[in-house]
Design a protein around this motif. Structure first.
Motif, PDB file in Angstrom:
ATOM      1  N   ASP A   1       0.621  -1.193  -0.032  1.00 18.00           N
ATOM      2  CA  ASP A   1       0.239   0.092   0.190  1.00 18.00           C
ATOM      3  C   ASP A   1       0.709   1.254   0.075  1.00 18.00           C
ATOM      4  OD1 ASP A   1      -1.666   2.202   0.546  1.00 18.00           O
ATOM      5  OD2 ASP A   1      -2.674   1.215   2.205  1.00 18.00           O
ATOM      6  N   LYS A   2       1.037   1.947  -1.189  1.00 16.11           N
ATOM      7  CA  LYS A   2       2.133   2.887  -1.564  1.00 16.11           C
ATOM      8  C   LYS A   2       1.589   4.054  -0.532  1.00 16.11           C
ATOM      9  CE  LYS A   2       4.552   1.070  -4.582  1.00 16.11           C
ATOM     10  NZ  LYS A   2       5.449   0.261  -4.004  1.00 16.11           N
ATOM     11  N   LYS A   3       0.300   4.137   0.178  1.00 17.27           N
ATOM     12  CA  LYS A   3       0.084   5.390   0.734  1.00 17.27           C
ATOM     13  C   LYS A   3       0.157   5.051   2.326  1.00 17.27           C
ATOM     14  CE  LYS A   3      -4.120   6.461  -2.184  1.00 17.27           C
ATOM     15  NZ  LYS A   3      -5.497   5.876  -2.245  1.00 17.27           N
ATOM     16  N   LYS A   4       0.887   4.149   2.600  1.00 15.11           N
ATOM     17  CA  LYS A   4       0.913   3.733   3.985  1.00 15.11           C
ATOM     18  C   LYS A   4       2.727   3.463   4.156  1.00 15.11           C
ATOM     19  CE  LYS A   4      -1.822   0.397   5.288  1.00 15.11           C
ATOM     20  NZ  LYS A   4      -2.764   1.303   5.849  1.00 15.11           N
ATOM     21  N   ASP A   5       3.064   4.041   5.382  1.00 16.17           N
ATOM     22  CA  ASP A   5       4.409   3.791   5.613  1.00 16.17           C
ATOM     23  C   ASP A   5       4.340   2.763   6.825  1.00 16.17           C
ATOM     24  OD1 ASP A   5       6.688   5.563   4.463  1.00 16.17           O
ATOM     25  OD2 ASP A   5       4.943   6.902   4.963  1.00 16.17           O
ATOM     26  N   ILE A   6       5.137   1.503   6.812  1.00 15.45           N
ATOM     27  CA  ILE A   6       5.068   0.480   7.804  1.00 15.45           C
ATOM     28  C   ILE A   6       6.504   0.343   8.010  1.00 15.45           C
ATOM     29  CG2 ILE A   6       4.563  -1.749   8.613  1.00 15.45           C
ATOM     30  CD1 ILE A   6       2.540  -1.985   6.407  1.00 15.45           C
ATOM     31  N   PHE A   7       6.818   0.638   9.362  1.00 14.16           N
ATOM     32  CA  PHE A   7       8.316   0.463   9.734  1.00 14.16           C
ATOM     33  C   PHE A   7       8.294  -1.022  10.511  1.00 14.16           C
ATOM     34  CE2 PHE A   7       8.366   4.640   8.610  1.00 14.16           C
ATOM     35  CZ  PHE A   7       9.548   4.822   7.937  1.00 14.16           C
ATOM     36  N   PHE A   8       9.268  -1.763  10.268  1.00 15.99           N
ATOM     37  CA  PHE A   8       9.468  -3.132  10.998  1.00 15.99           C
ATOM     38  C   PHE A   8      10.388  -2.901  11.889  1.00 15.99           C
ATOM     39  CE2 PHE A   8       7.437  -3.987   7.000  1.00 15.99           C
ATOM     40  CZ  PHE A   8       6.096  -4.459   7.441  1.00 15.99           C
ATOM     41  N   LEU A   9      10.406  -3.140  13.264  1.00 16.56           N
ATOM     42  CA  LEU A   9      11.305  -3.060  14.154  1.00 16.56           C
ATOM     43  C   LEU A   9      11.161  -4.475  14.691  1.00 16.56           C
ATOM     44  CD1 LEU A   9      10.821  -0.156  14.027  1.00 16.56           C
ATOM     45  CD2 LEU A   9      11.369   0.113  16.207  1.00 16.56           C
ATOM     46  N   PHE A  10      12.434  -5.142  14.675  1.00 16.73           N
ATOM     47  CA  PHE A  10      12.497  -6.827  15.190  1.00 16.73           C
ATOM     48  C   PHE A  10      13.888  -7.160  15.040  1.00 16.73           C
ATOM     49  CE2 PHE A  10      12.993  -9.174  11.063  1.00 16.73           C
ATOM     50  CZ  PHE A  10      12.695  -8.133  10.129  1.00 16.73           C
ATOM     51  N   LYS A  11      13.975  -8.323  15.587  1.00 18.63           N
ATOM     52  CA  LYS A  11      15.292  -9.277  15.548  1.00 18.63           C
ATOM     53  C   LYS A  11      14.845 -10.464  14.995  1.00 18.63           C
ATOM     54  CE  LYS A  11      17.859  -7.731  19.714  1.00 18.63           C
ATOM     55  NZ  LYS A  11      19.138  -7.524  18.872  1.00 18.63           N
ATOM     56  N   SER A  12      15.917 -10.904  13.840  1.00 16.59           N
ATOM     57  CA  SER A  12      15.443 -11.866  13.360  1.00 16.59           C
ATOM     58  C   SER A  12      15.718 -13.296  14.113  1.00 16.59           C
ATOM     59  CB  SER A  12      16.315 -12.043  11.966  1.00 16.59           C
ATOM     60  OG  SER A  12      17.567 -12.088  12.193  1.00 16.59           O
ATOM     61  N   LYS A  13      15.036 -14.223  14.266  1.00 14.91           N
ATOM     62  CA  LYS A  13      14.973 -15.224  15.344  1.00 14.91           C
ATOM     63  C   LYS A  13      15.329 -16.544  14.769  1.00 14.91           C
ATOM     64  CE  LYS A  13      12.595 -12.719  18.733  1.00 14.91           C
ATOM     65  NZ  LYS A  13      11.145 -12.346  19.357  1.00 14.91           N
ATOM     66  N   CYS A  14      15.326 -16.612  13.373  1.00 18.27           N
ATOM     67  CA  CYS A  14      15.427 -18.325  12.873  1.00 18.27           C
ATOM     68  C   CYS A  14      16.162 -18.130  11.730  1.00 18.27           C
ATOM     69  CB  CYS A  14      13.906 -18.702  12.499  1.00 18.27           C
ATOM     70  SG  CYS A  14      13.152 -18.094  11.001  1.00 18.27           S
ATOM     71  N   LYS A  15      16.717 -19.402  11.473  1.00 15.21           N
ATOM     72  CA  LYS A  15      17.760 -19.523  10.377  1.00 15.21           C
ATOM     73  C   LYS A  15      17.314 -19.189   8.915  1.00 15.21           C
ATOM     74  CE  LYS A  15      21.047 -22.877  12.164  1.00 15.21           C
ATOM     75  NZ  LYS A  15      21.325 -24.503  11.897  1.00 15.21           N
ATOM     76  N   PRO A  16      16.000 -19.597   8.495  1.00 11.16           N
ATOM     77  CA  PRO A  16      15.759 -19.283   7.359  1.00 11.16           C
ATOM     78  C   PRO A  16      15.530 -17.734   6.918  1.00 11.16           C
ATOM     79  CG  PRO A  16      14.223 -21.041   8.319  1.00 11.16           C
ATOM     80  CD  PRO A  16      15.122 -20.682   9.153  1.00 11.16           C
TER      81      PRO A  16
END
Lengths: 291, 291
Positions: free
Chosen positions: A252-267
């Motif tokens: 959705d180009k009208k929206k800004d989503i910021f993802f704050l996280f730690k990657s917890k798995c190998k894949p």
């Protein structure tokens, strides 16, 4: 994110962990394993791991007869609440309080249903405050905050939500109108309304639930009320790997989503070219990826 | 050893590794996962993990249409043969050649279907030669060798068998009559007759096969000829975790079985109070345990 072959051993680990936490007997433990195996027979691998683990944890709760994560969720909230004053003072003493708040919120994401001790969390806080991020859209996040009055904040795990609270308090201090989103009902150690109450978040801003027990945010399974708010939101802060897994390809180009996280798995770490435990501030407009 | 709950994720890892090695397409990979899940529905958890993995790898070979470990077995033998002169000189230059040979044979047990590089193996050799053993019945093994003319030697993995060869050559030098046992047909990366030929073991002593494709040594599945020899053997040297899993509770007081191996999985390491990768010289008469 689609299911990877290395997700399958992990699905069994999740049912084993649930059995451990609930201290069930050997018959129930074997039933949990066999039911996990049965669910795999009907798996849709074109969907995300979060889709499958939502089904899996529903079945786990049915078999055990209660939520196996109930006690540990309360424990994690209590441990984290003891850190609240320390987290506040880290922000108050920092030169760039917003950036510090981003990183504290990410460091809280280490609190998952694995091992969690005071030592781990203090080390994680220090490493996340001073270390580099695999993707760092903090500048874009600050710019988005400067140009938006309203912020939707998707919570992830219990315990972690105390780290989110200090970030949310800062957002409120700088004049933002924050709507916090919790899960509609129990799923793993994710925060629900009762956790928002226990950790004082309902006292500082509006809290709604997404009407679902899904892992992450599987939009089609959430309530119409939540979907309406989500669709109208211009700026969303999304915490945790589950929300990233299920929303990273939201186009959705009208929206800004910021993802704050730690990657917890190998894949996922492999796909994102991160070390396991790598930290991220990703941005839907710049880091849109179809996994 | 009975199946532990943490064996289940590992069963899936084994089918994933087999798929990786055989470089099969995504459809076959998913079929491997689903068939592993189906087999779990009928699992007999009163048997050892080796029982289940024997069934599992039979099915894996059926689905893939060939032995996925064929190439890596050849590769491991070739890499290990390059170490042969070095292994001989380690024994020749040691003060207690028998003890050194025991430890070299154990260090070779690191060569499993995981990652294997020259660096790993040299480090493992050094650590196993100088480090402590979790159970150390080396003195009893030496005494048993002094009082027995005949030795039955149960091999484990390809590659590793070059380490066994230098031990067996020392046994022959000190006048022992050694009968080496390989698997009757392909199973994981275990040694069969063709591996014994490739690594020159058939040139130095009598080599027989156990008539089975079982993981470890599941006696009731082996050939009558092998069972007869096994029953008559007074001193058996048994290599690897699979043989330990399937023979550790063999309760024949007229027989000495010495288990030389590294513990490679969490459940077994936990039971044996070892760190993962811990080294063992266990003795059936002293370390008889029902797991």
């Amino acid at each position: 994110m689609k299911i990877d072959y290395y997700c399958f051993p992990c699905f069994f680990k999740q049912s084993i962990i649930a059995g451990n936490l609930a201290k069930v007997d050997d018959n129930i433990r074997l039933k949990l394993i066999k039911e996990t195996a049965k669910l795999i027979n009907d798996i849709d691998i074109t969907k995300s791991p979060a889709h499958f683990t939502t089904f899996l944890h529903r079945r786990i709760r049915e078999i055990i007869g209660r939520d196996p994560f109930e006690d540990i969720k309360r424990e994690y909230n209590a441990i984290s609440l003891n850190l609240y004053e320390e987290l506040k003072s880290i922000i108050n003493n920092s030169k760039n309080s917003l950036n510090t708040a981003y990183r504290l919120a990410i460091s809280g994401n280490i609190i998952d249903f694995g091992i969690f001790t005071h030592i781990d969390i203090h080390e994680t806080i220090q490493n996340t405050l001073s270390g580099s991020l695999t993707i760092d859209r903090s500048q874009e996040l600050t710019e988005a905050l400067m140009s938006n009055q309203k912020v939707m904040y998707l919570l992830d795990n219990t315990g972690e939500i105390v780290f989110d609270r200090v970030f949310i308090e800062l957002l409120i201090e700088i004049g933002k109108e924050v709507t916090v989103v919790v899960k509609g009902s129990n799923i793993i150690n994710d925060a629900t309304m009762s956790d928002a109450i226990d950790t004082g978040i309902t006292n500082i801003c509006r809290v709604i639930d997404n009407g679902s027990d899904c892992v992450g945010t599987i939009l089609e399974w959430t309530s119409p009320d939540f979907q309406k708010e989500f669709n109208e939101a211009k700026l969303i802060i999304s915490k945790g790997q589950g929300n990233f897994e299920t929303l990273h390809d939201h186009n959705d180009k009208k929206k800004d989503i910021f993802f704050l996280f730690k990657s917890k798995c190998k894949p996922l770490s492999k796909i994102l070219k991160a070390t396991k435990g790598g930290s991220f501030i990703a941005h839907s407009k710049k880091d849109y990826i179809y996994l």
